[in-house]
Design an enzyme around this catalytic site. Structure first.
Site, short mmCIF file in Angstrom:
data_model
loop_
_atom_site.label_atom_id
_atom_site.label_comp_id
_atom_site.label_asym_id
_atom_site.label_seq_id
_atom_site.Cartn_x
_atom_site.Cartn_y
_atom_site.Cartn_z
N GLY A 178 0.82 -1.21 0.00
CA GLY A 178 0.00 0.00 0.00
C GLY A 178 0.85 1.25 0.00
N PHE B 124 1.38 9.39 3.64
CA PHE B 124 2.43 9.26 4.66
C PHE B 124 3.67 8.54 4.13
CE2 PHE B 124 1.53 4.80 4.89
CZ PHE B 124 0.19 4.72 4.62
N GLY B 125 3.51 7.68 3.14
CA GLY B 125 4.61 6.87 2.65
C GLY B 125 4.11 5.50 2.21
N ASP C 88 -12.57 9.30 9.06
CA ASP C 88 -12.22 8.85 7.72
C ASP C 88 -12.73 7.42 7.51
OD1 ASP C 88 -11.21 9.14 5.19
OD2 ASP C 88 -9.15 8.66 5.73
N VAL D 11 3.51 1.17 2.78
CA VAL D 11 3.22 0.10 3.73
C VAL D 11 3.79 -1.20 3.16
CG1 VAL D 11 1.46 -1.15 5.01
CG2 VAL D 11 1.13 1.27 4.47
#
Length: 849
Positions: A520, A524-525, A637, A527
Site C-alpha cells: 500500500g 504518509f509513505g 475517515d 506500507v
C-alpha cells in the site's frame, strides 16, 4: 438655413450610429460557445455555437487540430455542451470580437477521461484581457470543495467591464500538464448592475472602479426559497442556490412566501434579480425570547486576502407601514447597518430592493459571515430580521482574481516583490553574523548532551520526536515496561505501545524495504508486508521523512492506539524511531481492504452473510471508538479502504491519523477544519466545520450502500444521476426499490426482508441533519437484527429443501408399502410440524426486535 440642414444631417448620422451600435449590442446579448466541435446545439431555447463553426464572432488561436477535440459521449447526459471539450497542451486563446461593455463570463467544465487525457490530472490557468481569473486550477479538486449538490460539472462565473473592442480569453496549462474547456458563455448586462459608489463595512462610501478590475461570483443564494434555474432568470441566465446548506443553524429562520404582485423599487433594477427571489424570504424564528441575542447566520467559505462585495436582497412581505420591522446587519461580526427598515428604504410593501456592502477579508481568514439580528435599541414593534437573497462577489487585487498563484502580467506586484527581496537580502546580510554565532553556540551545547539520539533527531529534517510531544514515553525499552499502569478510564496514556524495533530489524523484516513487499501507498509513505524474526507477519508503515502530513497522522495514530484495544480495531505491534525513521508496525491483515472484495479486483465476491458480518464488525469497532473513552473518539475517515479483513474475514477499523477526541460534556461538537474522503464526507460537517460522532455515522451509511451495490462512491464516468453513490442509492431506497441496483453477484442469495431492513438502516445514516441519524450503537443493533433475519431465511430454505427430500423418500416408501412412514407427522402437508417450526422461528425473530 444651410447650417440648420447640416446640423440636422449630423444629428441624423449620430442617431443612426447609436442605433447601429445598439443593434450590434443586442445581437451580442448572449454569446454561447460549444467548445471542441463545429456543430451547434440548442439548450433551453438558446443556441450554443461550435467554436469551429463559421461566422461565430470568435477566433481560436492557434488554429486547433483534430487531436485537440474530444467527443465525450459519457457526459452527454449532463447536457449537450458537456458532450465535447477543447483540450490543449499548449497556450490557447479565444478572442470575442465587438464586445465592449459589461459582461458575465461563464466557464463550463466537466471532468472526463479521453484517450491519454485524464481530467483529474489537468492543471491550468485562465486570463481575460490580462486579468488573472484562475491559476494552477484543478477542476476535480474544485468540484469536491465547491459543489454541495453532488454535481459532477462546474461553472465559474466572472463579471468583466470590457473597455477594448475585443475580449481575449487566454488558457495556459501548467508545465507538463494540459487544460480543457467545455463551454464559454458571454452574457451582456445592464450598465447599472453595479454602482460605483458602495458602502464599506465600518466606514464611508468608496468607489469600486469596476472599469479597472473584475469580479468573481462566489455565491448567489435564494434565501428561504427553492433553487432558481437559469431559464427562470431570462435576463442574465443566473443560477440561484438554496441557502440552507450555508446556514449555521437552519432553525434560526423560517421560510415565508407572498405570491402577491411584487414590483421593483426602481425601474432600473429589473436586471438586479428576478422577482422570484423576492417572493420568498427567511425571517427569524423566535423573536419573543427574553434576551434578544439570536441571529440568522450564513457562513461562507471564501479566498483570503481579497475584497468582497456583499449584495443583500430585501422585500417586505408582511408589514404595510414603516418602523414595524427594524434589525441590524453584520458582516464578519462587524455592524454594516443598524435600524434597517426595509419598508422605509424600498418605499413600500412588496417592493424589491437591494443593498451593497464592501468588506476586506484578511489573508489569515477564509470565511465570510453574514448575520441579521434584532436591533433592540429601536422602537419598532418587531425587531426580527428578513432576507430574500444573498450574493457574494470577489474583487480582483493587483490584476488578479486567482487565489493560488498570480499571473506575471501584474508589473506592480513584481516590482513590490523585488523590493521586498532586496530588503530581505540586506536584512539577511546584517543579521548573518549574529545568526552564525547563535548557531555555533547551539551546536556546541547539543554536542555536549549525553542523549545523542534525541539530539540527532532534533537535527533531522521534517521530524519532531514523538516523545517530546507526550505521545509516548522514552523511559522504557521493552514491551513489559510499556504495559505500564492504566488511568481511571482504563487506557494506557502517554506510554510506548508494544515493542521498540531497531532499523536493522525492520530492514530484515522487509528485505531492506524491497519494493516487492509494498502492499500500500499513501500520503504518509509506503506500507510493507514484513515478517518479524519469530515468524509473525506484520504490516509495516514507513513514513516519508519530508511528509509533514504523515508526521501529524503518525502522532495522532500513536496517541489513539495507545488508548484503544478492541477485536475490531487494527492493533499496533510496535514502532521504530531510529536514524531519522518513523515507522509503525501493525498486525497483518491477510485479506486486505473491504473495497478490494467489493469491486476493482479479481477476488471472489463476498456472500450476503459475509458482507453483513463485515459491516457488523466495523460497526462494533466504531461503536467502541465512540463510547470507549470519556469523550469518545471520532474516526473522521470511515471508508471501505480503511476497513481491513484478517485471514478469517474479521473486519477491523484502521487508519486513525485523522481521528479526533470527541467534544467535552458541555459541547455538542468539535470545531475543526474539514478533513476526510470525498464521497463519504458528512455534508453537515462540510458546511459547518462542526465534527460529531454522527459524521462517522453518515460515512458508515455510505459504506453500507457501497457494500450492497459494489461500486465506487464517486464515478464521474457514469450518467449525472449515478455519479454520487450516496445520492443515487438513496433515491432508489426512498422508492423502496434498492434491490434494483444491488450487486448482481449476490445472485438472489439473500433474504428480501433482511435487504429491506439493511436499506432502511443505510437511509437513516444518511439523514441530512446529524440529530436525525442513529448512533453507532443503534446501527450495530439493527445490523445484528438484519443478520438474524437472513439466518432465519436460510434456515427456512434449508428446512424446506430437507422436507422436500423427505417427502420424495416417503413416496418411495409408500410405493414399497411402508405403513409406519405414512403415520409420521412430518409428512402431513402445510400444517406439518416443519411448517409450524418455521413459522415459530420467524415469530422468535420478530420478538427479538
Amino acid at each position: 438655413m444651410q447650417m440648420g440642414k447640416s446640423a440636422a444631417l449630423v444629428l441624423l448620422y449620430a442617431v443612426s450610429f447609436c442605433l447601429m451600435v445598439g443593434a450590434g449590442r443586442a445581437q451580442l446579448k448572449t454569446v454561447l460557445i460549444n467548445c471542441g466541435t463545429n456543430s451547434s446545439v440548442d439548450v433551453d431555447g438558446r443556441r450554443w455555437v461550435g467554436d469551429l463553426a463559421a461566422n461565430n464572432n470568435l477566433t481560436v488561436s492557434p488554429a486547433p487540430t483534430a487531436d485537440t477535440t474530444a467527443a465525450l459521449s459519457s457526459n452527454t447526459s449532463l447536457g449537450p455542451i458537456y458532450g465535447s471539450a477543447r483540450i490543449f497542451a499548449g497556450g490557447l486563446n479565444y478572442t470575442f470580437q465587438e464586445v465592449q461593455g459589461d459582461y458575465f463570463l461563464r466557464l463550463h467544465f466537466c471532468p472526463f477521461t479521453f484517450d491519454q487525457y485524464n481530467a483529474n490530472e489537468s492543471v491550468f490557468g485562465v486570463a481575460a484581457n490580462g486579468l488573472g481569473l484562475l491559476s494552477q486550477y484543478s477542476v476535480p479538486g474544485d468540484i469536491a470543495t465547491e459543489n454541495n449538490n453532488g454535481s459532477s460539472y462546474l461553472i465559474k462565473e466572472f463579471f468583466l467591464s470590457i473597455d477594448s473592442n475585443d475580449l481575449v480569453i487566454e488558457f495556459l496549462p501548467s508545465k507538463g500538464s494540459f487544460g480543457f474547456i467545455n463551454g464559454l458563455e458571454l452574457v451582456a448586462s445592464e450598465d447599472n448592475l453595479f454602482a460605483d459608489a458602495i458602502s464599506k463595512v465600518g466606514g464611508n462610501s468608496v468607489n469600486l472602479n469596476l472599469s479597472g478590475r473584475g469580479m468573481e461570483t462566489m455565491y448567489r443564494l435564494n434565501v428561504g426559497g427553492p433553487q432558481i434555474k437559469p431559464s427562470q432568470d431570462p435576463d442574465l441566465w443566473r443560477t440561484w442556490e438554496v441557502d440552507t446548506s450555508y446556514m449555521t443553524n437552519v432553525d434560526a429562520g423560517y421560510q415565508i412566501k407572498n405570491n402577491s404582485n411584487i414590483t421593483y423599487a426602481s425601474s432600473n433594477d429589473s436586471s438586479i434579480a428576478p422577482l422570484l427571489v423576492y417572493e420568498t424570504a427567511r425571517t427569524m424564528s423566535n423573536t419573543q425570547v427574553l434576551e434578544k441575542r439570536f441571529n440568522m447566520s450564513w457562513k461562507l467559505t471564501v479566498d483570503p486576502g481579497f475584497d468582497y462585495l456583499v449584495r443583500l436582497h430585501f422585500c417586505e412581505l408582511l408589514f404595510g407601514q414603516p418602523n414595524q420591522r427594524n434589525f441590524r446587519i453584520y458582516v464578519n461580526n462587524r455592524t454594516a447597518a443598524d435600524n434597517f427598515d426595509i419598508y422605509a428604504r424600498a418605499g413600500g410593501k412588496n417592493k424589491a430592493y437591494h443593498q451593497d456592502y464592501l468588506d476586506a477579508v484578511s489573508s489569515r481568514v477564509s470565511t465570510l459571515w453574514i448575520q441579521l439580528g434584532p436591533d433592540t435599541a429601536t422602537g419598532a414593534s418587531e425587531t426580527d430580521a428578513l432576507l430574500n437573497g444573498l450574493e457574494i462577489y470577489k474583487l480582483s487585487r493587483n490584476g488578479n482574481l486567482a487565489y493560488v498563484g498570480a499571473f506575471n502580467s501584474a508589473q506592480n506586484t513584481t516590482n513590490k516583490s523585488r523590493a521586498r527581496s532586496l530588503l530581505a537580502g540586506i536584512g539577511a546580510g546584517i543579521g548573518s553574523v549574529l545568526i552564525l554565532a547563535f548557531a555555533v553556540t547551539i551546536v556546541f551545547l547539543l554536542r555536549r548532551r549525553r542523549r545523542s539520539e534525541i539530539g540527532s533527531k532534533n537535527n533531522a529534517l521534517g521530524w519532531r520526536p514523538l516523545f517530546l510531544h507526550g505521545a509516548i514515553s522514552n523511559t522504557t525499552t521493552n514491551a513489559k515496561e510499556a504495559a505500564g499502569t492504566k488511568n481511571q478510564n482504563g487506557s494506557v496514556a502517554s506510554m510506548r505501545l508494544g515493542r521498540r524495533f531497531t532499523v536493522a530489524e525492520i530492514r530484515a523484516a522487509t528485505k531492506n524495504f524491497d519494493e516487492k513487499m509494498v502492499i500500500g501507498v499513501g500520503g504518509f509513505g509506503k506500507v510493507y508486508r514484513g515478517e518479524i524474526e519469530d515468524g509473525t507477519l506484520a504490516a509495516i508503515k514507513r513514513a516519508h521523512p519530508q511528509s509533514q502530513q504523515g508526521l501529524a497522522e503518525f502522532e495522532t495514530e500513536i496517541e489513539m492506539l495507545s488508548k484503544l484495544r478492541h477485536r475490531h480495531l487494527v492493533s499496533m505491534i510496535g514502532f521504530c524511531e531510529e536514524q531519522n525513521e518513523m515507522i509503525l508496525v501493525y498486525e497483518y491483515m491477510a485479506n486486505g481492504t473491504l473495497r478490494s472484495h467489493l469491486f476493482g479486483s479479481d477476488l471472489p465476491p463476498l456472500s450476503w452473510r459475509q458482507r453483513l458480518e463485515v459491516c457488523i464488525g466495523a460497526a462494533r469497532g466504531l461503536h467502541y471508538l465512540h463510547t470507549g473513552a470519556d469523550r469518545g473518539i471520532i474516526h473522521r475517515d470511515v471508508k471501505t479502504t480503511n476497513i481491513l479483513l484478517d485471514k478469517n474475514l474479521v473486519a477491523k477499523m484502521s487508519d486513525f491519523g485523522l481521528s479526533k477526541t470527541g467534544p467535552a460534556l458541555e459541547h455538542t461538537h468539535v470545531s475543526t477544519a474539514v478533513k476526510g474522503s470525498f464521497g463519504y464526507l458528512d455534508p453537515e460537517y462540510f458546511r459547518r466545520q462542526q465534527l460529531t460522532q454522527k459524521s462517522d455515522v453518515y460515512s458508515f451509511g455510505v459504506v453500507l450502500f457501497e457494500v450492497v451495490c459494489a461500486r465506487a462512491v464517486i464515478n464521474p464516468s457514469l450518467p449525472k444521476d449515478q455519479i454520487n453513490l450516496a445520492e443515487w442509492a438513496l433515491g432508489w431506497q426512498r422508492q423502496r426499490s434498492l434491490e434494483t441496483i444491488i450487486d448482481p453477484r449476490l445472485g438472489g442469495q439473500y433474504s428480501p426482508e433482511s435487504m429491506k431492513k439493511f436499506g432502511e438502516i443505510a437511509e437513516k445514516c444518511l439523514a441530512d441533519e446529524g440529530r436525525s441519524r442513529p448512533t453507532m450503537g443503534e446501527v450495530l443493533w439493527h445490523l445484528e437484527y438484519v443478520l438474524q433475519l437472513h439466518e432465519a431465511w436460510r434456515q427456512r430454505a434449508n428446512d424446506a429443501e430437507s422436507s422436500s427430500l423427505n417427502v420424495e423418500s416417503s413416496e418411495d416408501c409408500q410405493a414399497a408399502g411402508g405403513a409406519e412412514e405414512r403415520r409420521n407427522p412430518l409428512f402431513t402437508g402445510p400444517d406439518s410440524a416443519i411448517g409450524r417450526n418455521t413459522e415459530g422461528n420467524g415469530e422468535s425473530v420478530a420478538r427479538d426486535e
